[in-house]
Design a protein around this motif. Structure first.
Motif, PDB file in Angstrom:
ATOM      1  N   ARG A  22       0.856  -1.193   0.000  1.00  0.00           N
ATOM      2  CA  ARG A  22       0.000   0.000   0.000  1.00  0.00           C
ATOM      3  C   ARG A  22       0.882   1.229   0.000  1.00  0.00           C
ATOM      4  O   ARG A  22       1.753   1.369   0.841  1.00  0.00           O
ATOM      5  N   MET A  23       0.659   2.094  -0.966  1.00  0.00           N
ATOM      6  CA  MET A  23       1.354   3.385  -0.957  1.00  0.00           C
ATOM      7  C   MET A  23       0.309   4.459  -1.126  1.00  0.00           C
ATOM      8  O   MET A  23      -0.149   4.723  -2.234  1.00  0.00           O
ATOM      9  N   GLY A  24      -0.088   5.052   0.003  1.00  0.00           N
ATOM     10  CA  GLY A  24      -1.170   6.028  -0.048  1.00  0.00           C
ATOM     11  C   GLY A  24      -2.447   5.343  -0.510  1.00  0.00           C
ATOM     12  O   GLY A  24      -2.844   4.332   0.070  1.00  0.00           O
ATOM     13  N   VAL A  29      -0.422  -5.182  -6.105  1.00  0.00           N
ATOM     14  CA  VAL A  29      -0.496  -6.594  -5.747  1.00  0.00           C
ATOM     15  C   VAL A  29       0.779  -7.248  -6.277  1.00  0.00           C
ATOM     16  O   VAL A  29       0.923  -7.483  -7.473  1.00  0.00           O
ATOM     17  N   ALA A  30       1.732  -7.498  -5.381  1.00  0.00           N
ATOM     18  CA  ALA A  30       3.032  -8.029  -5.798  1.00  0.00           C
ATOM     19  C   ALA A  30       2.995  -9.548  -5.930  1.00  0.00           C
ATOM     20  O   ALA A  30       3.698 -10.120  -6.752  1.00  0.00           O
ATOM     21  N   LEU A  31       2.162 -10.185  -5.103  1.00  0.00           N
ATOM     22  CA  LEU A  31       1.986 -11.639  -5.202  1.00  0.00           C
ATOM     23  C   LEU A  31       0.498 -11.931  -5.093  1.00  0.00           C
ATOM     24  O   LEU A  31      -0.189 -11.371  -4.245  1.00  0.00           O
ATOM     25  N   SER A  52       8.038  -8.481 -11.288  1.00  0.00           N
ATOM     26  CA  SER A  52       7.011  -9.528 -11.271  1.00  0.00           C
ATOM     27  C   SER A  52       6.770 -10.073  -9.873  1.00  0.00           C
ATOM     28  O   SER A  52       5.812 -10.820  -9.660  1.00  0.00           O
ATOM     29  N   GLY A  53       7.621  -9.754  -8.909  1.00  0.00           N
ATOM     30  CA  GLY A  53       7.379 -10.200  -7.534  1.00  0.00           C
ATOM     31  C   GLY A  53       8.376 -11.218  -7.024  1.00  0.00           C
ATOM     32  O   GLY A  53       8.164 -11.840  -5.980  1.00  0.00           O
ATOM     33  N   LYS A  54       9.525 -11.388  -7.723  1.00  0.00           N
ATOM     34  CA  LYS A  54      10.503 -12.406  -7.326  1.00  0.00           C
ATOM     35  C   LYS A  54      11.129 -12.089  -5.968  1.00  0.00           C
ATOM     36  O   LYS A  54      11.168 -12.935  -5.073  1.00  0.00           O
ATOM     37  N   THR A  55      11.602 -10.853  -5.836  1.00  0.00           N
ATOM     38  CA  THR A  55      12.218 -10.457  -4.561  1.00  0.00           C
ATOM     39  C   THR A  55      11.195 -10.529  -3.438  1.00  0.00           C
ATOM     40  O   THR A  55      11.488 -10.987  -2.325  1.00  0.00           O
ATOM     41  N   THR A  56       9.988 -10.101  -3.739  1.00  0.00           N
ATOM     42  CA  THR A  56       8.928 -10.145  -2.731  1.00  0.00           C
ATOM     43  C   THR A  56       8.705 -11.575  -2.247  1.00  0.00           C
ATOM     44  O   THR A  56       8.611 -11.826  -1.034  1.00  0.00           O
TER      45      THR A  56
HETATM   46  N1  LIG Z   1       8.375  -1.614  -0.667  1.00  0.00           N
HETATM   47  C1  LIG Z   1       7.540  -1.585  -1.706  1.00  0.00           C
HETATM   48  N2  LIG Z   1       6.529  -0.706  -1.718  1.00  0.00           N
HETATM   49  C2  LIG Z   1       5.674  -0.664  -2.764  1.00  0.00           C
HETATM   50  N3  LIG Z   1       5.748  -1.445  -3.818  1.00  0.00           N
HETATM   51  C3  LIG Z   1       6.733  -2.338  -3.883  1.00  0.00           C
HETATM   52  C4  LIG Z   1       7.684  -2.451  -2.828  1.00  0.00           C
HETATM   53  N4  LIG Z   1       8.569  -3.425  -3.154  1.00  0.00           N
HETATM   54  C5  LIG Z   1       8.164  -3.894  -4.334  1.00  0.00           C
HETATM   55  N5  LIG Z   1       7.083  -3.265  -4.777  1.00  0.00           N
HETATM   56  C6  LIG Z   1       6.355  -3.529  -6.016  1.00  0.00           C
HETATM   57  O1  LIG Z   1       6.008  -4.882  -6.012  1.00  0.00           O
HETATM   58  C7  LIG Z   1       6.213  -5.441  -7.282  1.00  0.00           C
HETATM   59  C8  LIG Z   1       7.160  -6.633  -7.179  1.00  0.00           C
HETATM   60  O2  LIG Z   1       8.427  -6.168  -6.778  1.00  0.00           O
HETATM   61  P1  LIG Z   1       9.691  -7.114  -6.621  1.00  0.00           P
HETATM   62  O3  LIG Z   1      10.776  -6.312  -6.042  1.00  0.00           O
HETATM   63  O4  LIG Z   1       9.260  -8.322  -5.908  1.00  0.00           O
HETATM   64  O5  LIG Z   1      10.005  -7.457  -8.142  1.00  0.00           O
HETATM   65  P2  LIG Z   1      11.192  -8.322  -8.755  1.00  0.00           P
HETATM   66  O6  LIG Z   1      10.572  -9.409  -9.490  1.00  0.00           O
HETATM   67  O7  LIG Z   1      12.162  -8.682  -7.695  1.00  0.00           O
HETATM   68  O8  LIG Z   1      11.858  -7.299  -9.755  1.00  0.00           O
HETATM   69  P3  LIG Z   1      13.397  -7.161 -10.210  1.00  0.00           P
HETATM   70  O9  LIG Z   1      13.656  -8.282 -11.146  1.00  0.00           O
HETATM   71  O10 LIG Z   1      13.414  -5.861 -10.891  1.00  0.00           O
HETATM   72  O11 LIG Z   1      14.216  -7.214  -8.974  1.00  0.00           O
HETATM   73  C9  LIG Z   1       6.738  -4.330  -8.152  1.00  0.00           C
HETATM   74  O12 LIG Z   1       5.654  -3.805  -8.911  1.00  0.00           O
HETATM   75  C10 LIG Z   1       7.245  -3.324  -7.205  1.00  0.00           C
HETATM   76  O13 LIG Z   1       7.105  -2.028  -7.726  1.00  0.00           O
END
Ligand SMILES: Nc1ncnc2c1ncn2[C@@H]1O[C@H](COP(=O)(O)OP(=O)(O)OP(=O)(O)O)[C@@H](O)[C@H]1O
Ligand SMILES: [Mg+2]
Lengths: 231, 365
Positions: A22-24, A29-31, A52-56
């Motif tokens: 949530r930002m404001g 929806v990351a996952l 795409s949400g890998k780090t998440t």
């Molecule tokens: N702290 C946060 N606050 C708001 N949105 C976030 C935050 N972290 C990630 N996101 C959003 O969640 C989504 C998934 O992010 P994530 O970092 O998981 O992607 P990723 O697959 O790791 O990308 P990359 O390959 O660029 O590292 C993205 O749309 C990102 O903008």
């Protein structure tokens, strides 16, 4: 430290995970209803475009972030309901991280960067020092143990980071694009190392990558697009 | 904790600026404290040295020797009080003294004391025309055997030995028998002549300790008896000096606190990424915060040690008597303790920032 469960227990079970940032007024929806099981000594490649949400997903699996809904079980430990303190202890004992950017402590040498895990966590002392020396040896860094990160090459730094992730004998190691800063050849070498270290220990791993070639070193590939997983 | 110490050792450059500023503040704190101690000492030495339980002034004197006058009959009634063991006359006259070898205008400020009961560190009264001199007068060139010419009438006093820490109102003491003192007083202060047997004040030794002051006040009219401690505080200017200096010292400690708070707040901001990684690999906020406080305390200790050494050296370099600087271990230790408290409180301002660091910040690209 809890004893590792039997071979059959998966290292990671994620069921119906949703993560909403949530930002404001905005919601990202990351996952979305992500479910993933990683076997006890399985290496899973996680491939997907940027954002795409890998780090998440890795953060939630490793107890750095909490999911909005769904359950996460690492080994036999369900961490979905954990608070900050419990998650800290969980991270000390159960998981290892290799971050997207190499994040070594700049004023500690290679060996001390491994030992910092022990200092901040279990404080075992001698066994930890022995383990650090063995890891450095396995990672081909025995003669670089006294070097500061600034005196190491990119590949060497990445190997120190891998050593650090293995210091607490984790059940699950999360590699977030471990080779993105390395050239193809070096990336291959690091992946070989990751593979052999994981297999030798029977430790499970998730390896996040953009690079299809990297997936060859993994047992299985999972794809993610806009927070949705597909095998 | 070990991590914090290692950072201090391996990256001293980050901490040098803060260490220098803290050292300067510590020097200021200890130097000002030493000045306060020195001023108070040189204002109160003669009273502090009294080996007695009470000092008696006349009631309207407001604890000023020069305004005070005690007649023999009053003395007799004090001597008659239960528990009073010894009573001795004490008086002073503050004058300029010509020192042999010094120019005619280069006068030493002295307090010529007449005493019956020897104060702490002062021998029994010397012979007529002789005096024990306080060591601070060495700065004016006084030597043993010198004949000082005291006051406008140039009353001669021969120095026969040294005593220490007996200054009064910043003037070095010359300790003589009561007749010599009475003669100097009448020759130089015709307005303040005291007849034989009349004193400015009395020191009283009693078997009942401090309580004798109250007994005297209750039993004898027209006098004000003070315990030695009260008499020290009653010396004009002493409490005012203490209050003023303590306010300055307080402000200095607050400045140290602000410097530490700002420095570690900046450092914490710089280290957000590092703290994120440490938290991700299992560091508790508590551990990180303890490291921060450790660094502040170690830095402050180093600064205080350098400052302590610096003021001791300064004390040795400054000729005795030039300025009333008195450096003591207790002043250095209390200054250090105050600075350490400031270090802990100052670094504590970064606690919230440390708590807020998100381990997830370690994960970004
Ligand atoms: N702290 C946060 N606050 C708001 N949105 C976030 C935050 N972290 C990630 N996101 C959003 O969640 C989504 C998934 O992010 P994530 O970092 O998981 O992607 P990723 O697959 O790791 O990308 P990359 O390959 O660029 O590292 C993205 O749309 C990102 O903008
Ligand atoms: Mg990412």
């Amino acid at each position: 430290m809890t004893a590792h469960a039997s071979e059959a227990t998966p290292a990671l079970q994620m069921a119906d995970i949703r993560k909403v940032y949530r930002m404001g007024d905005n919601e990202v929806v990351a996952l979305d209803h992500a479910s993933l099981t990683v076997g006890a000594d399985e290496i899973v490649a996680l491939v997907g475009p940027s954002g795409s949400g890998k780090t998440t997903l890795c953060s939630i699996a490793g107890g750095i972030l909490s999911a909005t809904s769904g359950t996460v079980t690492v080994g036999t430990e369900e961490i979905s309901g954990y608070g900050d303190k419990e998650l800290t202890t969980f991270r000390q004992n159960q998981v290892g991280f290799v971050f997207q950017s190499v994040n070594l402590v700049p004023f500690l040498n290679a060996r001390e960067n491994l030992l910092v895990v022990d200092e901040l966590g279990r404080r075992e002392g001698k066994p930890a020092r022995d383990r650090a020396d063995r890891l450095l040896d396995e990672l081909g860094l025995a003669d670089r143990a006294k070097n500061l990160p600034s005196q190491l090459s990119g590949g060497q730094k990445q190997r120190v980071a891998i050593g650090r992730a293995l210091m607490n004998e984790p059940r699950l190691v999360l590699f977030d694009e471990p080779t993105s800063a390395l050239d193809t050849e070096l990336g291959g070498q690091v992946m070989e190392l990751i593979q052999s270290e994981m297999k030798a220990r029977g430790t499970a791993a998730i390896v996040v990558t953009h690079d299809e070639r990297i997936t060859e070193y993994c047992d299985r590939t999972v794809r993610i697009t806009d927070g949705v997983l597909a095998a | 904790m070990r991590l914090a110490i290692k950072e201090l050792i391996r990256q001293p450059g980050r901490f040098v600026t803060a260490a220098i500023i803290l050292t300067l503040i510590a020097i200021l704190l200890m130097f000002l404290g030493g000045l306060l101690d020195g001023l108070i000492r040189s204002a109160t030495g003669a009273v502090r040295a009294q080996q007695a339980d009470a000092i008696v002034y006349s009631e309207d004197a407001q604890a000023s020797f020069l305004r005070s006058r005690i007649e023999p009959d009053v003395r007799a009634s004090i001597e008659a009080i239960d528990g009073v063991e010894e009573v001795g006359g004490l008086g002073v006259v503050q004058l300029g003294a010509r020192v042999p070898g010094n120019g005619p205008r280069d006068l030493a400020n002295v307090g010529v004391w007449g005493y019956e009961l020897a104060p702490d560190g002062v021998p029994e009264p010397p012979g007529p025309g002789e005096a024990w001199a306080d060591e601070v007068l060495k700065a004016d060139g006084v030597e043993i055997g010198d004949e000082l010419l005291v006051g406008p009438s140039r009353s001669p006093l021969v120095i026969v030995g040294w005593v220490e820490d007996t200054s009064f109102n910043g003037q070095g003491g010359l300790w003589a028998d009561v007749d010599t003192w009475r003669a100097v007083l009448s020759e130089n202060r015709p307005d303040a002549v005291l007849a034989d047997g009349v004193f400015q004040s009395l020191v009283v030794r009693s078997s009942g300790g401090d309580a004798v002051a109250a007994s005297i006040n209750g039993a004898v009219d027209g006098v004000e008896a003070l315990t030695i401690d009260d008499a020290i505080d009653a010396i004009p200017g002493v409490t005012e000096q203490q209050t003023t200096f303590n306010q300055i010292l307080g402000v200095t400690v607050v400045i140290a606190l602000v410097v530490i708070a700002l420095f570690f707040a900046l450092l914490t901001v710089e280290r957000t990424a590092l703290y994120g990684v440490l938290k991700a690999i299992g560091a508790r906020s508590r551990t990180i915060f303890a490291g921060l406080v450790t660094q502040a305390v170690v830095l402050t200790l180093i600064a205080a040690c350098i400052a302590g050494a610096a003021v001791v050296v300064l004390d040795l370099l400054i000729p005795p008597g030039a300025i009333p600087l008195y450096i003591s271990a207790s002043r250095i230790v209390t200054s250090t303790v105050l600075l350490l408290v400031a270090a802990v409180i100052g670094s504590a301002f970064s606690l919230r920032r440390v708590l807020r660091v998100d381990p997830a910040s370690a994960l970004g690209g």
